[in-house]
Design a protein around this motif. Structure first.
Motif, PDB file in Angstrom:
ATOM      1  N   VAL A  45      -1.124  87.948 -53.095  1.00 12.56           N
ATOM      2  CA  VAL A  45      -0.994  89.251 -53.751  1.00 12.56           C
ATOM      3  C   VAL A  45      -1.785  89.269 -55.056  1.00 12.56           C
ATOM      4  O   VAL A  45      -2.702  90.062 -55.245  1.00 12.56           O
ATOM      5  CB  VAL A  45       0.485  89.603 -54.024  1.00 12.56           C
ATOM      6  N   THR A  46      -1.439  88.357 -55.967  1.00 19.02           N
ATOM      7  CA  THR A  46      -2.088  88.295 -57.277  1.00 19.02           C
ATOM      8  C   THR A  46      -2.880  86.999 -57.396  1.00 19.02           C
ATOM      9  O   THR A  46      -2.340  85.923 -57.117  1.00 19.02           O
ATOM     10  CB  THR A  46      -1.039  88.355 -58.404  1.00 19.02           C
ATOM     11  N   PRO A  47      -4.122  87.056 -57.799  1.00 20.30           N
ATOM     12  CA  PRO A  47      -4.921  85.827 -57.942  1.00 20.30           C
ATOM     13  C   PRO A  47      -4.335  84.889 -59.001  1.00 20.30           C
ATOM     14  O   PRO A  47      -3.749  85.342 -59.995  1.00 20.30           O
ATOM     15  CB  PRO A  47      -6.293  86.343 -58.375  1.00 20.30           C
ATOM     16  N   THR A  48      -4.509  83.591 -58.787  1.00 17.96           N
ATOM     17  CA  THR A  48      -4.164  82.615 -59.818  1.00 17.96           C
ATOM     18  C   THR A  48      -5.189  82.738 -60.947  1.00 17.96           C
ATOM     19  O   THR A  48      -6.248  83.362 -60.772  1.00 17.96           O
ATOM     20  CB  THR A  48      -4.190  81.185 -59.252  1.00 17.96           C
ATOM     21  N   PRO A  49      -4.927  82.147 -62.117  1.00 14.52           N
ATOM     22  CA  PRO A  49      -5.889  82.279 -63.233  1.00 14.52           C
ATOM     23  C   PRO A  49      -7.315  81.863 -62.875  1.00 14.52           C
ATOM     24  O   PRO A  49      -8.272  82.547 -63.247  1.00 14.52           O
ATOM     25  CB  PRO A  49      -5.280  81.368 -64.308  1.00 14.52           C
ATOM     26  N   ILE A  50      -7.493  80.752 -62.151  1.00 14.82           N
ATOM     27  CA  ILE A  50      -8.857  80.325 -61.825  1.00 14.82           C
ATOM     28  C   ILE A  50      -9.485  81.266 -60.808  1.00 14.82           C
ATOM     29  O   ILE A  50     -10.692  81.536 -60.862  1.00 14.82           O
ATOM     30  CB  ILE A  50      -8.869  78.857 -61.316  1.00 14.82           C
ATOM     31  N   LEU A  90      -9.332  90.625 -46.846  1.00 11.98           N
ATOM     32  CA  LEU A  90      -8.061  91.055 -47.443  1.00 11.98           C
ATOM     33  C   LEU A  90      -6.945  91.060 -46.411  1.00 11.98           C
ATOM     34  O   LEU A  90      -5.801  90.688 -46.714  1.00 11.98           O
ATOM     35  CB  LEU A  90      -8.218  92.456 -48.043  1.00 11.98           C
ATOM     36  N   ARG A  91      -7.262  91.460 -45.192  1.00 16.83           N
ATOM     37  CA  ARG A  91      -6.249  91.482 -44.134  1.00 16.83           C
ATOM     38  C   ARG A  91      -5.712  90.073 -43.874  1.00 16.83           C
ATOM     39  O   ARG A  91      -4.498  89.882 -43.731  1.00 16.83           O
ATOM     40  CB  ARG A  91      -6.870  92.064 -42.859  1.00 16.83           C
ATOM     41  N   ALA A  92      -6.617  89.089 -43.842  1.00 16.38           N
ATOM     42  CA  ALA A  92      -6.207  87.713 -43.562  1.00 16.38           C
ATOM     43  C   ALA A  92      -5.358  87.133 -44.681  1.00 16.38           C
ATOM     44  O   ALA A  92      -4.315  86.518 -44.433  1.00 16.38           O
ATOM     45  CB  ALA A  92      -7.445  86.837 -43.335  1.00 16.38           C
ATOM     46  N   ILE A  93      -5.781  87.349 -45.931  1.00 11.23           N
ATOM     47  CA  ILE A  93      -5.025  86.732 -47.027  1.00 11.23           C
ATOM     48  C   ILE A  93      -3.714  87.472 -47.296  1.00 11.23           C
ATOM     49  O   ILE A  93      -2.768  86.886 -47.827  1.00 11.23           O
ATOM     50  CB  ILE A  93      -5.879  86.622 -48.313  1.00 11.23           C
ATOM     51  N   GLU A  94      -3.661  88.743 -46.938  1.00 11.49           N
ATOM     52  CA  GLU A  94      -2.390  89.468 -47.052  1.00 11.49           C
ATOM     53  C   GLU A  94      -1.355  88.855 -46.118  1.00 11.49           C
ATOM     54  O   GLU A  94      -0.181  88.705 -46.482  1.00 11.49           O
ATOM     55  CB  GLU A  94      -2.588  90.949 -46.731  1.00 11.49           C
ATOM     56  N   GLU A  95      -1.797  88.466 -44.900  1.00 11.29           N
ATOM     57  CA  GLU A  95      -0.885  87.806 -43.965  1.00 11.29           C
ATOM     58  C   GLU A  95      -0.428  86.444 -44.493  1.00 11.29           C
ATOM     59  O   GLU A  95       0.652  85.964 -44.160  1.00 11.29           O
ATOM     60  CB  GLU A  95      -1.574  87.623 -42.611  1.00 11.29           C
ATOM     61  N   LEU A  96      -1.265  85.825 -45.336  1.00 17.72           N
ATOM     62  CA  LEU A  96      -0.912  84.533 -45.932  1.00 17.72           C
ATOM     63  C   LEU A  96      -0.036  84.691 -47.172  1.00 17.72           C
ATOM     64  O   LEU A  96       0.377  83.697 -47.762  1.00 17.72           O
ATOM     65  CB  LEU A  96      -2.190  83.768 -46.304  1.00 17.72           C
ATOM     66  N   MET A 134      -5.173  92.191 -62.273  1.00 16.50           N
ATOM     67  CA  MET A 134      -5.925  92.429 -61.048  1.00 16.50           C
ATOM     68  C   MET A 134      -5.170  91.867 -59.843  1.00 16.50           C
ATOM     69  O   MET A 134      -4.632  90.767 -59.895  1.00 16.50           O
ATOM     70  CB  MET A 134      -7.301  91.751 -61.136  1.00 16.50           C
ATOM     71  N   THR A 135      -5.140  92.636 -58.771  1.00 11.72           N
ATOM     72  CA  THR A 135      -4.609  92.146 -57.500  1.00 11.72           C
ATOM     73  C   THR A 135      -5.783  91.856 -56.572  1.00 11.72           C
ATOM     74  O   THR A 135      -6.926  92.231 -56.845  1.00 11.72           O
ATOM     75  CB  THR A 135      -3.686  93.183 -56.848  1.00 11.72           C
ATOM     76  N   PHE A 136      -5.517  91.205 -55.439  1.00 11.27           N
ATOM     77  CA  PHE A 136      -6.580  90.943 -54.480  1.00 11.27           C
ATOM     78  C   PHE A 136      -7.141  92.243 -53.913  1.00 11.27           C
ATOM     79  O   PHE A 136      -8.335  92.342 -53.608  1.00 11.27           O
ATOM     80  CB  PHE A 136      -6.082  90.037 -53.355  1.00 11.27           C
ATOM     81  N   LEU A 137      -6.294  93.274 -53.793  1.00  6.11           N
ATOM     82  CA  LEU A 137      -6.765  94.564 -53.290  1.00  6.11           C
ATOM     83  C   LEU A 137      -7.809  95.182 -54.215  1.00  6.11           C
ATOM     84  O   LEU A 137      -8.650  95.966 -53.796  1.00  6.11           O
ATOM     85  CB  LEU A 137      -5.585  95.523 -53.118  1.00  6.11           C
ATOM     86  N   GLU A 138      -7.739  94.814 -55.514  1.00  9.10           N
ATOM     87  CA  GLU A 138      -8.681  95.349 -56.503  1.00  9.10           C
ATOM     88  C   GLU A 138      -9.872  94.427 -56.737  1.00  9.10           C
ATOM     89  O   GLU A 138     -10.722  94.709 -57.588  1.00  9.10           O
ATOM     90  CB  GLU A 138      -7.949  95.566 -57.833  1.00  9.10           C
ATOM     91  N   SER A 139      -9.946  93.315 -56.003  1.00 12.68           N
ATOM     92  CA  SER A 139     -10.966  92.305 -56.281  1.00 12.68           C
ATOM     93  C   SER A 139     -12.346  92.637 -55.753  1.00 12.68           C
ATOM     94  O   SER A 139     -13.341  92.047 -56.179  1.00 12.68           O
ATOM     95  CB  SER A 139     -10.518  90.961 -55.679  1.00 12.68           C
TER      96      SER A 139
END
Length: 548
Positions: free
Chosen positions: A22-27, A13-19, A1-6
């Motif tokens: 891309v891929t969530p950590t396990p937690i 999503l726009r804000a975290i993409e700038e940060l 899963m990517t953040f775009l699919e979350s």
């Protein structure tokens, strides 16, 4: 899963993409989908630095009702520094979410501006337990209609004595809220809070409970106590790009070690309880910005200090509680990067190493303190690498070159290189010219079977010990369980039904103990103790080491 699919909303999503997310950590991969789709309470176990703030922060930002100017989420954390950092991260995550206000509240700062910010209509409050409870008692922070309560670093809050504050805060919150408990370890008090204040909580765990991070290498160096600082210097010199925390037992030791490092030319400073808040902030900002290479701190002073990219954690002294070691080592090796946890021990601390290894479920490597030649070589090639990779600003430096060329034209290429290296390198050559071997315990380890060290002790009958071979045993209860030497001797007598077992040194710590016994009774004691309990805890005895 990517953040775009979350399933997170586009503004988040726009804000975290700038940060760069891309891929969530396990937690994050476990908690974000759950929080977006369910109001079930969760207990999330993961080491510090695994992205826990985003794990609870992103879904809360997604779900909060920005049109309502009331507090809907309360995030509790142990220290001012972590409070500020969480609020800053949440602000970055919600950069493009209109109408969302996040307020941080903590002690050591004027309460007036914090009251004003809450009254202006904040939806999310991040706070330390003491200041949060103060604001609740003043009637400023109203939490009777909140939807989420988050405990971040819950184990640290309990370690710092916030149990009563947490109980009082939770009593004022509505029963239908969603409670999210994030912790690196799962001590008994965390379980108590979960049972008392959470409903049918779902547990997410990344890694093993109370275990260290997988990508941290654990090493220890054995020296005599008098050589501890010299060993620290050599470890630092052997790692020219070190960026780490040095943990000491006391604030005085912290000051002394930091002063020595500064006097010896290292970029270091101390963090301890005698600093005022402005002084503390100054030191921490310098460290976060990389202006300090080593921060010397006590465990209490370092709580809440969250710094990325640490290369090393150095235990100038091992903590009494092995779980504290796990917390310390978890400050490096974060976000998929590698780190090193180093311990400087003396010859009588091998038993502590064994206990830490049991908790980590991995071995700690016994490393030899490097000698002068190895350190000089390391520093030399580090200097060469620095020169090779330096960025040259031709525009700035060209105007000085004719004078420099004229000044140095009498030197050959070889002489020029030698002199250039010597400018930086001479102090290492001089310092380590006659450097002694600092390694301790090596001869003792190699001479097993030789003459035994004379020790004093008592047998289970109370008589003096003889000179028989001894075993050093580990017992999983300590002073917190009301264990003392007399009680331990009585337990040996009662459990084994043998009255003449020779007993040597007894060393009782807070949560565990070591004791020496005649090796011929080793298996008898291990088996007999395994059939009993103390204060509800099943007893476990293991061999720490043989003594001859």
């Amino acid at each position: 899963m990517t953040f775009l699919e979350s399933g997170l909303e586009p503004n988040v999503l726009r804000a975290i993409e700038e940060l760069g997310f891309v891929t969530p950590t396990p937690i994050q991969a476990k908690t974000i989908p759950h929080l977006l789709s369910s109001d079930q309470d969760i207990v999330a176990l993961a080491q510090t630095g695994t992205g826990k703030t985003a794990a609870f922060g992103l879904p809360i930002i997604h779900l909060v009702h920005t049109e309502l100017k009331t507090v809907q989420a309360l995030i509790l954390c142990p220290t001012r520094e972590l409070c500020i950092q969480i609020a800053s991260d949440m602000a970055n995550f919600s950069k493009y979410v209109p109408g969302l206000d996040i307020v941080s509240v903590y002690g050591g700062a004027p309460i007036g501006p914090q009251i004003k910010s809450i009254k202006s209509g904040a939806q999310i409050v991040v706070g330390t337990p003491g200041r949060t409870l103060d604001l609740i008692n003043r009637g400023v922070l109203k939490v009777d209609i909140i939807q989420w309560v988050v405990f971040d670093e819950a184990d640290e809050m309990l370690n710092m004595g916030f149990k009563e504050d947490l109980d009082e805060i939770l009593k004022t919150t509505p029963p239908e809220k969603q409670t999210l408990l994030f912790s690196a370890t799962m001590p008994a008090e965390i379980s108590r809070i979960a049972k008392k204040y959470m409903t049918d909580a779902l547990e997410f765990s990344v890694g093993k409970k109370n275990a260290g991070a997988e990508n941290v290498i654990h090493e220890y160096y054995m020296v005599h106590a008098r050589d501890r600082y010299s060993a620290l210097k050599r470890i630092a010199d052997m790692n020219p790009k070190i960026y780490g925390i040095v943990f000491c037992r006391t604030r005085q030791e912290t000051k002394d070690v930091a002063d020595h490092l500064i006097n010896d030319g290292y970029n270091a400073d101390a963090l301890h309880g005698d600093l005022s808040q402005p002084q503390r902030d100054l030191v921490m900002n310098k460290f976060r910005q990389g202006h300090l290479h080593m921060l010397v701190a006590t465990d209490v002073a370092a709580r809440g200090l969250d710094v990325n990219d640490l290369t090393h954690v150095i235990n100038y002294n091992l903590p009494d509680d092995p779980e504290v070691y796990v917390h310390r080592s978890g400050r490096t090796g974060r976000a998929g990067k590698n780190g090193v946890s180093v311990s400087i021990i003396h010859t009588r601390e091998k038993g502590k190493i064994k206990q830490i290894e049991r908790i980590l479920n991995k071995q700690m490597e016994h490393k030899m303190v490097p000698g002068g030649r190895a350190i000089c070589e390391k520093q030399l090639f580090n200097l060469v690498d620095t020169v090779e990779n330096i960025t040259v600003d031709d525009q700035q430096i060209d105007k000085y070159l004719p004078v420099v060329y004229k000044k140095l034209e009498w030197l050959s290429r070889e002489d020029l290189i030698k002199r250039f290296l010597s400018v930086e390198f001479n102090r290492f050559l001089e310092y380590y010219k006659n450097a002694p071997d600092l390694n301790a315990g090596v001869k003792e380890e190699r001479s097993e079977g030789g003459k035994s060290e004379r020790r004093r002790g008592k047998s289970a009958k109370g008589g003096k010990r003889g000179n028989s071979n001894m075993s050093r045993l580990f017992l999983n209860v300590g002073s917190i369980d009301k264990l003392n030497p007399a009680k331990l001797i009585g337990m040996i007598n009662d459990f084994t039904q043998v009255r003449n077992i020779e007993i040597g040194e007894i060393d009782i710590k807070k949560k565990y103990a070591f004791f020496e016994v005649d090796s011929s009774y080793e298996s008898t004691i291990i088996k007999s103790f395994g059939r009993h309990s103390l204060k509800g805890r099943k007893l476990n005895v293991e061999v720490a080491q043989k003594i001859r």
